[in-house]
Motif scaffolding. Structure first.
Motif, PDB file in Angstrom:
ATOM      1  N   SER A  43      -4.260 -17.443   8.445  1.00 21.40           N
ATOM      2  CA  SER A  43      -3.549 -18.749   8.931  1.00 21.40           C
ATOM      3  C   SER A  43      -2.298 -19.026   8.065  1.00 21.40           C
ATOM      4  CB  SER A  43      -4.359 -19.668   8.697  1.00 21.40           C
ATOM      5  OG  SER A  43      -5.020 -20.038   7.713  1.00 21.40           O
ATOM      6  N   ASP A  44      -1.997 -17.971   7.110  1.00 21.78           N
ATOM      7  CA  ASP A  44      -0.640 -18.357   5.871  1.00 21.78           C
ATOM      8  C   ASP A  44      -0.009 -17.400   6.239  1.00 21.78           C
ATOM      9  OD1 ASP A  44      -1.324 -20.962   4.736  1.00 21.78           O
ATOM     10  OD2 ASP A  44      -3.077 -19.693   4.054  1.00 21.78           O
ATOM     11  N   CYS A  85       0.806 -15.797  10.098  1.00 21.51           N
ATOM     12  CA  CYS A  85       1.802 -16.817  10.674  1.00 21.51           C
ATOM     13  C   CYS A  85       2.876 -16.558  10.367  1.00 21.51           C
ATOM     14  CB  CYS A  85       1.111 -18.141  10.276  1.00 21.51           C
ATOM     15  SG  CYS A  85      -0.161 -18.881  10.791  1.00 21.51           S
ATOM     16  N   SER A 128       5.441 -14.213  13.186  1.00 21.74           N
ATOM     17  CA  SER A 128       6.567 -14.982  13.742  1.00 21.74           C
ATOM     18  C   SER A 128       7.722 -14.396  13.571  1.00 21.74           C
ATOM     19  CB  SER A 128       6.474 -16.631  13.160  1.00 21.74           C
ATOM     20  OG  SER A 128       5.079 -17.105  13.323  1.00 21.74           O
ATOM     21  N   VAL A 148       6.154 -21.775  17.249  1.00 20.88           N
ATOM     22  CA  VAL A 148       5.660 -22.682  16.291  1.00 20.88           C
ATOM     23  C   VAL A 148       4.277 -22.977  16.747  1.00 20.88           C
ATOM     24  CG1 VAL A 148       5.846 -24.556  14.773  1.00 20.88           C
ATOM     25  CG2 VAL A 148       8.000 -22.909  15.255  1.00 20.88           C
ATOM     26  N   GLU A 176       1.806 -19.743  16.878  1.00 23.09           N
ATOM     27  CA  GLU A 176       1.409 -19.013  15.848  1.00 23.09           C
ATOM     28  C   GLU A 176       1.015 -19.939  14.526  1.00 23.09           C
ATOM     29  OE1 GLU A 176       1.002 -15.920  15.332  1.00 23.09           O
ATOM     30  OE2 GLU A 176       1.691 -15.410  17.493  1.00 23.09           O
ATOM     31  N   TRP A 177       1.660 -21.313  14.590  1.00 26.33           N
ATOM     32  CA  TRP A 177       1.398 -22.069  13.300  1.00 26.33           C
ATOM     33  C   TRP A 177       0.417 -23.124  13.728  1.00 26.33           C
ATOM     34  CZ3 TRP A 177       3.385 -20.913   8.445  1.00 26.33           C
ATOM     35  CH2 TRP A 177       4.428 -19.981   8.475  1.00 26.33           C
ATOM     36  N   HIS A 211      -2.624 -22.911  10.686  1.00 25.52           N
ATOM     37  CA  HIS A 211      -2.226 -23.276   9.445  1.00 25.52           C
ATOM     38  C   HIS A 211      -2.327 -24.516   8.864  1.00 25.52           C
ATOM     39  CE1 HIS A 211       0.659 -22.538   6.096  1.00 25.52           C
ATOM     40  NE2 HIS A 211       1.525 -23.527   6.471  1.00 25.52           N
ATOM     41  N   PHE A 230       5.504 -22.574   5.380  1.00 22.35           N
ATOM     42  CA  PHE A 230       6.503 -22.832   6.864  1.00 22.35           C
ATOM     43  C   PHE A 230       7.874 -23.126   6.252  1.00 22.35           C
ATOM     44  CE2 PHE A 230       7.980 -25.533   9.945  1.00 22.35           C
ATOM     45  CZ  PHE A 230       7.587 -24.900  11.170  1.00 22.35           C
TER      46      PHE A 230
END
Length: 776
Positions: A424-425, A428, A432, A452, A455-456, A461, A481
């Motif tokens: 999740s970091d 992403c 992306s 966004v 993926e985020w 995230h 981000f």
């Protein structure tokens, strides 16, 4: 001694005028401004303070000041917590103090300064005005550090204070710096406002105490807008099925609803996509861990996937079960010779969150400038400080990793499986970036906002932790981000026609991370959001909370300001004719320096010749050779793919690769330098070129309209009158944010020569005449 307010040598330092307030003297309380008389010779001066203001005049002045006070505009649900009057908002120029008086207030949403001449700022020049956050507003989540000045020494403020400062300095996460002088404020008000600001910006918070909930509750009955007008939200099974169909991935992958209601895993979204051969019981086996989650499908059928790590176990029996499970799952994406996959472990072979946070902490200090003198003092060390932060190198590594992923998908026809502990970091970030480079749909405004979301937001995230919105732990904070947006800016800067959105759009998006009226960036997962603000958490008798999405830009900006988000030079369709590039594509013939947007050079360069020579030797020696050879470490296959793409004319509606050589990775000047007047080029910079291009485009459009309406002369005249030509004479290189800088930026000049140049007002008039008359 005494008399009129003293000025420093050369008359450059302007002290603020004394306000009517009680001054403690030997003879009792004296009011107003005056001079202190004194005797000479051997006789000691007699202490005295002559007041030129009568008491009745003081009350009249206070009444006029009260009537002149600007009204505090509160959002729905916003409450005033504390305030202080007679606060001086300082403008720092060469360590001298000048500014405007007003009120400093703190609400449960923002810190705001209400200046006495606020109404003078509401003019047509302020074209790019945020409707939620004013020029002198700071949301509580945007506060980075708070400093107090005690006897000219700056100290960090936190917790309960025993002594209160004479000046408050606030560093913001959007890199603004505010100076508030409290010297003329009542002591009780100083205590109240300083303690209130420290508590409401630094004390740990509970999620339900965020202003997001107060605002949503107060606006519950307001008409709700449809978020799907601005982006695909990926909160339904149909959204995922349509994305599969768009990318032609529906032959090998399927959308599943096994996690509906978050029955399997609270970390995953309610709906997602997995390989078609994967069984639902496999997803449930380890609560969604160790499962390849689909991100995107390439035109050749290969796919980009991500996977979170299985729980760490010490028991040998459990480890064997995990190994057998992983082998079976891996075969769903790796079935040679029909289908092969490459795994990319981002947790062990790439960046760490600590590296990202440490690099950005050093990098942002370059732009949190207190005054003009500090700017020029650090200018000589710009390159060394920039390099030591490692922020630009981290950006280059992220772009390089994305290109490596693309080479596997595009050139080697392999599936790529990204591995990370939480997926999740960095998953992403890399996935992306790869999609922005490979999919032209993601380079449109709608497509980028959908990316966004996918993926985020749905990717889980942890915005709440990474942005440290709750102030509960600094250990989890990392601007992942923001790093992604900086990488995207590098692509926008290198290939402007390929993007429908502009750098202004990216800058405003980065600012929106800290505005807690939008739910987009204030949760760690879809489950956390649905649990706290979803329909199931509400009373059946009341309406659900009216949550805003950040993608509805009309909440923050008027339509005229939103036009700055769209790139007028965007190439929507590829040109049919083939354009042959003349000559050989040479490299390293560009400017071998990091971008500096200031038009003036530091006056100290000439005096520090030895240090400057040493800097040049370093830059032309191993430092620049390191930058030039940074891509030589690339593997042969990657090098062939990378050089092959750059040797051909770019297709703006096809694959897009960045230039990775050191000098090509630049500082995002609009975001990081926009609040520094010395870094602006009045009437120049890249915005001047863009403005001239727009003027030419508008002129061509008017000519086309006149040709089409040549038989109707009246229509032609109306069309011409409806499109007045642009005037770019007063634009700055950091437009549109530079318009918010009301004070003029003057270079640091030797004191001895200041009077010879004339009065400051004359200089300002000359500067205005130059800007008004000069051609861009």
């Amino acid at each position: 001694m005494g008399g009129a307010p003293a000025a420093s040598a050369g008359g450059r330092c302007e002290r603020p005028p004394l306000l009517p307030r009680v001054a403690a003297t030997q003879g009792g309380g004296m009011l107003g401004k005056g001079v202190v008389g004194g005797g000479g010779g051997t006789k000691a001066p007699k202490p005295s303070f002559v007041s030129y203001v009568r008491p009745e005049e003081i009350h009249t002045n206070e009444k006029e000041a009260t009537e002149k006070e600007v009204t505090l505009h509160l959002l729905p649900g916003e409450q005033l917590l504390c305030e202080a009057s007679t606060v001086l908002k300082c403008v720092q120029e060469d360590s001298c103090q000048r500014g405007i008086y007003g009120r400093l207030v703190c609400t449960d949403f923002k810190i705001a300064f209400l200046g006495d001449d606020e109404s003078a700022l509401d003019n047509d020049e302020t074209q790019f005005k945020n409707k939620v956050i004013g020029e002198n507003d700071i949301t509580l989540h945007c506060v980075d550090q708070i400093y107090g000045v005690f006897d000219e020494k700056k100290k960090t403020l936190f917790g309960q204070l025993k002594k209160y400062p004479e000046k408050l300095v606030i560093h913001c996460k959007d890199l603004r710096v505010f100076h508030f002088c409290l010297r003329y404020t009542k002591e009780e008000e100083v205590k109240r406002i300083v303690s209130g600001i420290i508590h409401h910006t630094q004390a740990p918070k509970l999620l339900k105490r965020l202003f997001l909930f107060s605002y949503a509750t107060a606006a519950r009955n307001s008409p709700a807008t449809d978020p799907k007008k601005h982006a695909v939200m990926f909160d339904t099974l149909q959204d995922w099925c349509q994305e599969l169909e768009r990318t032609k991935g529906n032959m090998k992958y399927k959308a599943v609803s096994v996690n509906e209601g978050y029955k399997v895993c609270e970390r995953l979204p309610a709906y997602f996509v997995v390989p078609a051969a994967l069984l639902e019981e496999d997803i449930v086996f380890f609560q969604g861990r160790g499962i390849p989650i689909w991100c995107w499908s390439c035109h050749n059928g290969c796919a980009l996937l991500k996977m979170s790590a299985l729980p760490k176990e010490q028991d040998d029996g459990v480890l064997q079960i995990q190994k057998n499970f992983s082998d079976r799952i891996y075969k769903t994406v790796h079935r040679p010779p029909y289908e092969t996959a490459k795994t990319e472990d981002l947790s062990s072979n790439f960046l760490s969150l600590q590296e990202i946070q440490m690099a950005y902490s050093k990098f942002k200090q370059l732009f949190l400038i207190d005054n003009s003198t500090e700017f020029w003092d650090t200018d000589i060390k710009w390159f060394s400080l920039l390099e030591s932060s490692s922020w630009l190198d981290i950006i280059r590594r992220c772009l390089k990793k994305a290109v490596e992923i693309i080479e596997c998908l595009e050139a080697q026809n392999m599936n790529v499986l990204l591995l990370e502990d939480s997926a999740s970091d960095l998953c992403c970030l890399v996935s992306s970036l790869a999609q922005v480079m490979m999919d032209p749909h993601c380079r449109t405004v709608f497509g980028f906002q959908s990316l966004v979301q996918k993926e985020w937001i749905m990717g889980g995230h942890c915005f709440l932790d990474r942005c440290n919105h709750l102030r509960q732990s600094d250990k989890e904070e990392a601007p992942v981000f923001l790093l992604f947006l900086d990488c995207v800016w590098q692509l926008v800067h290198q290939h402007p026609p390929a993007f429908e959105f502009t750098e202004t759009y990216l800058t405003v998006l980065s600012d929106s991370l800290y505005i807690p009226i939008f739910s987009t960036f204030f949760f760690n997962s879809p489950h956390q959001k649905d649990t706290n603000v979803g329909r199931e958490s509400q009373d059946s008798q009341s309406k659900p909370l009216n949550l805003l999405t950040v993608w509805d830009w009309s909440v923050q900006f008027e339509p005229k300001a939103q036009t700055l988000f769209t790139n007028p030079l965007y190439v929507e369709k590829p040109k049919l004719e083939k354009v042959q590039r003349k000559g050989t594509h040479f490299k390293h013939q560009r400017q071998l320096s990091l971008p500096l947007t200031q038009s003036k050079s530091s006056p100290k360069r000439g005096f520090f010749r030895e240090e400057t020579d040493h800097l040049i030797k370093n830059l032309l020696g191993k430092r620049i050779s390191k930058l030039i050879n940074s891509s030589e470490e690339l593997q042969d296959g990657f090098r062939e793919f990378y050089d092959g793409w750059h040797s051909r004319p770019p297709s703006y509606q096809g694959l897009l690769l960045p230039r990775l050589e050191g000098p090509e990775i630049k500082v995002w000047a609009q975001r990081y330098l926009r609040w520094i007047p010395e870094a602006q080029i009045l009437g120049g910079g890249g915005v001047a070129t863009m403005s001239k291009l727009l003027e030419m485009m508008e002129e061509v459009q008017r000519l086309q309209e006149k040709v089409e309406a040549r038989h109707h002369s009246q229509e032609a005249l109306q069309a011409e009158a409806a499109s007045p030509p642009r005037t770019s004479g007063r634009l700055s290189s950091l437009f549109p944010f530079a318009l918010l800088q009301r004070h003029s930026s003057k270079p640091v000049l030797p004191t001895s020569g200041w009077k010879a140049l004339g009065d400051e007002d004359d200089l300002a008039k000359r500067e205005d005449e130059f800007v008004d008359l000069g051609d861009v």
